[in-house]
Write a protein that holds these residues in place. Structure first.
Motif, PDB file in Angstrom:
ATOM      1  N   HIS A  28       0.835  -1.208   0.000  1.00  0.00           N
ATOM      2  CA  HIS A  28       0.000   0.000   0.000  1.00  0.00           C
ATOM      3  C   HIS A  28       0.866   1.252   0.000  1.00  0.00           C
ATOM      4  N   THR A  29       1.915   1.240   0.836  1.00  0.00           N
ATOM      5  CA  THR A  29       2.813   2.391   0.899  1.00  0.00           C
ATOM      6  C   THR A  29       3.554   2.588  -0.414  1.00  0.00           C
ATOM      7  N   SER A  30       4.036   1.509  -1.011  1.00  0.00           N
ATOM      8  CA  SER A  30       4.814   1.631  -2.248  1.00  0.00           C
ATOM      9  C   SER A  30       3.972   2.171  -3.397  1.00  0.00           C
ATOM     10  N   ARG A  31       2.698   1.797  -3.427  1.00  0.00           N
ATOM     11  CA  ARG A  31       1.817   2.266  -4.504  1.00  0.00           C
ATOM     12  C   ARG A  31       1.536   3.762  -4.397  1.00  0.00           C
ATOM     13  N   ASN A  32       1.625   4.297  -3.203  1.00  0.00           N
ATOM     14  CA  ASN A  32       1.306   5.708  -2.982  1.00  0.00           C
ATOM     15  C   ASN A  32       2.547   6.558  -2.729  1.00  0.00           C
ATOM     16  N   SER A  33       3.707   5.968  -2.940  1.00  0.00           N
ATOM     17  CA  SER A  33       4.953   6.688  -2.670  1.00  0.00           C
ATOM     18  C   SER A  33       5.495   7.333  -3.936  1.00  0.00           C
ATOM     19  N   PRO A  34       6.131   8.492  -3.820  1.00  0.00           N
ATOM     20  CA  PRO A  34       6.755   9.120  -4.985  1.00  0.00           C
ATOM     21  C   PRO A  34       8.148   8.574  -5.287  1.00  0.00           C
ATOM     22  N   TYR A  35       8.638   7.605  -4.495  1.00  0.00           N
ATOM     23  CA  TYR A  35      10.040   7.214  -4.581  1.00  0.00           C
ATOM     24  C   TYR A  35      10.331   6.035  -5.494  1.00  0.00           C
ATOM     25  N   ASP A  96       8.209  -9.042  11.055  1.00  0.00           N
ATOM     26  CA  ASP A  96       7.319  -9.398  12.168  1.00  0.00           C
ATOM     27  C   ASP A  96       6.341  -8.310  12.586  1.00  0.00           C
ATOM     28  N   GLY A  97       6.255  -7.231  11.818  1.00  0.00           N
ATOM     29  CA  GLY A  97       5.268  -6.198  12.106  1.00  0.00           C
ATOM     30  C   GLY A  97       5.706  -5.153  13.101  1.00  0.00           C
ATOM     31  N   GLN A  98       6.959  -5.157  13.542  1.00  0.00           N
ATOM     32  CA  GLN A  98       7.411  -4.176  14.526  1.00  0.00           C
ATOM     33  C   GLN A  98       7.606  -2.788  13.919  1.00  0.00           C
ATOM     34  N   HIS A  99       8.012  -2.737  12.657  1.00  0.00           N
ATOM     35  CA  HIS A  99       8.311  -1.452  12.044  1.00  0.00           C
ATOM     36  C   HIS A  99       7.065  -0.828  11.432  1.00  0.00           C
ATOM     37  N   ASN A 100       7.069   0.482  11.376  1.00  0.00           N
ATOM     38  CA  ASN A 100       5.913   1.245  10.923  1.00  0.00           C
ATOM     39  C   ASN A 100       6.132   1.715   9.492  1.00  0.00           C
ATOM     40  N   ASN A 101       5.318   1.233   8.575  1.00  0.00           N
ATOM     41  CA  ASN A 101       5.481   1.611   7.170  1.00  0.00           C
ATOM     42  C   ASN A 101       5.278   3.107   6.950  1.00  0.00           C
ATOM     43  N   GLU A 102       4.539   3.762   7.845  1.00  0.00           N
ATOM     44  CA  GLU A 102       4.312   5.200   7.708  1.00  0.00           C
ATOM     45  C   GLU A 102       5.576   6.016   7.998  1.00  0.00           C
ATOM     46  N   ASP A 103       6.579   5.393   8.589  1.00  0.00           N
ATOM     47  CA  ASP A 103       7.839   6.088   8.871  1.00  0.00           C
ATOM     48  C   ASP A 103       8.853   5.951   7.745  1.00  0.00           C
ATOM     49  N   LEU A 104       8.491   5.276   6.660  1.00  0.00           N
ATOM     50  CA  LEU A 104       9.456   5.068   5.580  1.00  0.00           C
ATOM     51  C   LEU A 104       9.960   6.385   5.000  1.00  0.00           C
ATOM     52  N   SER A 105       9.067   7.337   4.809  1.00  0.00           N
ATOM     53  CA  SER A 105       9.509   8.619   4.244  1.00  0.00           C
ATOM     54  C   SER A 105      10.478   9.334   5.179  1.00  0.00           C
ATOM     55  N   THR A 106      10.334   9.097   6.491  1.00  0.00           N
ATOM     56  CA  THR A 106      11.216   9.726   7.468  1.00  0.00           C
ATOM     57  C   THR A 106      12.669   9.304   7.275  1.00  0.00           C
ATOM     58  N   ILE A 107      12.874   8.044   6.901  1.00  0.00           N
ATOM     59  CA  ILE A 107      14.252   7.570   6.737  1.00  0.00           C
ATOM     60  C   ILE A 107      14.717   7.621   5.274  1.00  0.00           C
ATOM     61  N   ILE A 108      13.801   7.828   4.346  1.00  0.00           N
ATOM     62  CA  ILE A 108      14.196   7.959   2.937  1.00  0.00           C
ATOM     63  C   ILE A 108      14.612   9.385   2.608  1.00  0.00           C
ATOM     64  N   GLU A 109      13.847  10.356   3.073  1.00  0.00           N
ATOM     65  CA  GLU A 109      14.032  11.737   2.633  1.00  0.00           C
ATOM     66  C   GLU A 109      15.431  12.302   2.895  1.00  0.00           C
ATOM     67  N   PRO A 110      16.052  12.046   4.063  1.00  0.00           N
ATOM     68  CA  PRO A 110      17.407  12.594   4.257  1.00  0.00           C
ATOM     69  C   PRO A 110      18.440  12.010   3.288  1.00  0.00           C
ATOM     70  N   LEU A 111      18.243  10.759   2.867  1.00  0.00           N
ATOM     71  CA  LEU A 111      19.150  10.172   1.885  1.00  0.00           C
ATOM     72  C   LEU A 111      18.926  10.798   0.514  1.00  0.00           C
ATOM     73  N   TYR A 112      17.685  10.991   0.164  1.00  0.00           N
ATOM     74  CA  TYR A 112      17.362  11.609  -1.118  1.00  0.00           C
ATOM     75  C   TYR A 112      17.918  13.029  -1.195  1.00  0.00           C
ATOM     76  N   ALA A 113      17.958  13.712  -0.029  1.00  0.00           N
ATOM     77  CA  ALA A 113      18.481  15.079   0.029  1.00  0.00           C
ATOM     78  C   ALA A 113      19.992  15.118   0.240  1.00  0.00           C
ATOM     79  N   ASN A 114      20.647  13.939   0.249  1.00  0.00           N
ATOM     80  CA  ASN A 114      22.102  13.831   0.445  1.00  0.00           C
ATOM     81  C   ASN A 114      22.573  14.424   1.774  1.00  0.00           C
ATOM     82  N   GLU A 115      21.732  14.294   2.785  1.00  0.00           N
ATOM     83  CA  GLU A 115      22.101  14.783   4.117  1.00  0.00           C
ATOM     84  C   GLU A 115      22.909  13.745   4.897  1.00  0.00           C
ATOM     85  N   ALA A 116      22.805  12.485   4.511  1.00  0.00           N
ATOM     86  CA  ALA A 116      23.498  11.410   5.223  1.00  0.00           C
ATOM     87  C   ALA A 116      23.647  10.224   4.283  1.00  0.00           C
ATOM     88  N   ASP A 117      24.489   9.260   4.698  1.00  0.00           N
ATOM     89  CA  ASP A 117      24.672   8.024   3.946  1.00  0.00           C
ATOM     90  C   ASP A 117      23.852   6.877   4.538  1.00  0.00           C
TER      91      ASP A 117
END
Length: 238
Positions: A28-35, A96-117
């Motif tokens: 669901h997240t991948s279908r609605n993601s711009p990435y 196992d369901g521990q991670h939150n798919n809604e937080d994916l953009s939180t960890i993708i965006e800084p990489l896309y902006a070249n703020e971190a590796d």
């Protein structure tokens, strides 16, 4: 932005109870993601119906290992696939369901902006609802202070398995990755090579199915083994 290829790597060992729900959310997240997100499950020699569940999702890439390699071997398999297929970002995401798919953009965006590796999703950089066992919390604090002593950088959640890396580190991990419990080990390895690591606040839940393989005895063995490995990485020159 869709051409910016992102691969979510889901290592799975006997996760038939929870992986279906995890994949539903990720799709669901991948279908609605711009990435431009693809999802890859690395079946780590499961003896249950994990493969059958994954195969019911035709849009999910399945890498089926013939026997159990452990989390390190499973993740390196995923990173090698990401490297060979020219993905720009790779994300480790638990089955196992521990991670939150809604937080994916939180960890993708800084990489896309070249703020971190590398971005590590942390349960503790800000207050969250996470409640872990006292033994697990002790291990997290122990490695936090050990890594700070060696790197002078504070990692509030060094055992977090929710993390994202750019293509430079994908190449590193495709060729070299710790076998057992790699999460704390790779932090000092990447820091030593001069890469930039950031933590971002994320929410995590308790395991949604199955059971953890980590017993108190295994936890103590794990801490000793990883401590020695971290110390060796600090003193050995590349």
């Amino acid at each position: 932005m869709k051409e910016h290829k992102v691969l979510i790597i889901v290592p799975a060992f006997n996760e038939e109870e929870s992986i279906g729900k995890t994949l539903h959310k990720l799709i669901h997240t991948s279908r609605n993601s711009p990435y431009g997100i693809d999802i890859c499950v690395v079946n780590d020699g499961s003896s249950d119906r994990t493969v059958d569940v994954v195969q019911s999702f035709p849009e999910v890439i399945l890498l089926d290992l013939p026997y159990n390699l452990g989390i390190g071997g499973a993740m390196q398999t995923g990173y090698r696939y990401a490297y060979e297929n020219n993905y720009q970002i790779a994300i480790q995401f638990d089955a196992d369901g521990q991670h939150n798919n809604e937080d994916l953009s939180t960890i993708i965006e800084p990489l896309y902006a070249n703020e971190a590796d590398m971005i590590v999703g942390s349960r503790f950089v800000l207050p969250t609802d996470y409640k872990g066992s006292s033994l697990r919390r002790f291990g997290i604090v122990y490695f936090m202070y050990l890594l700070y002593l060696l790197t002078k950088q504070k990692f509030t959640d060094p055992t977090s398995g929710f993390r994202a890396i750019n293509n430079r580190i994908i190449k590193e991990f495709a060729h070299k990755y710790p076998k057992d419990y790699p999460e704390p080990e790779v932090l000092i390895y990447i820091h030593k090579k001069g890469y930039v690591i950031q933590e971002k606040s994320v929410q995590m839940q308790q395991r949604q199915g199955g059971s953890s393989s980590i017993t108190p005895f295994k936890s103590m063995y794990y801490m000793l083994k990883v401590t020695l490995s971290i110390l060796m990485q600090k003193v050995i020159k590349e």
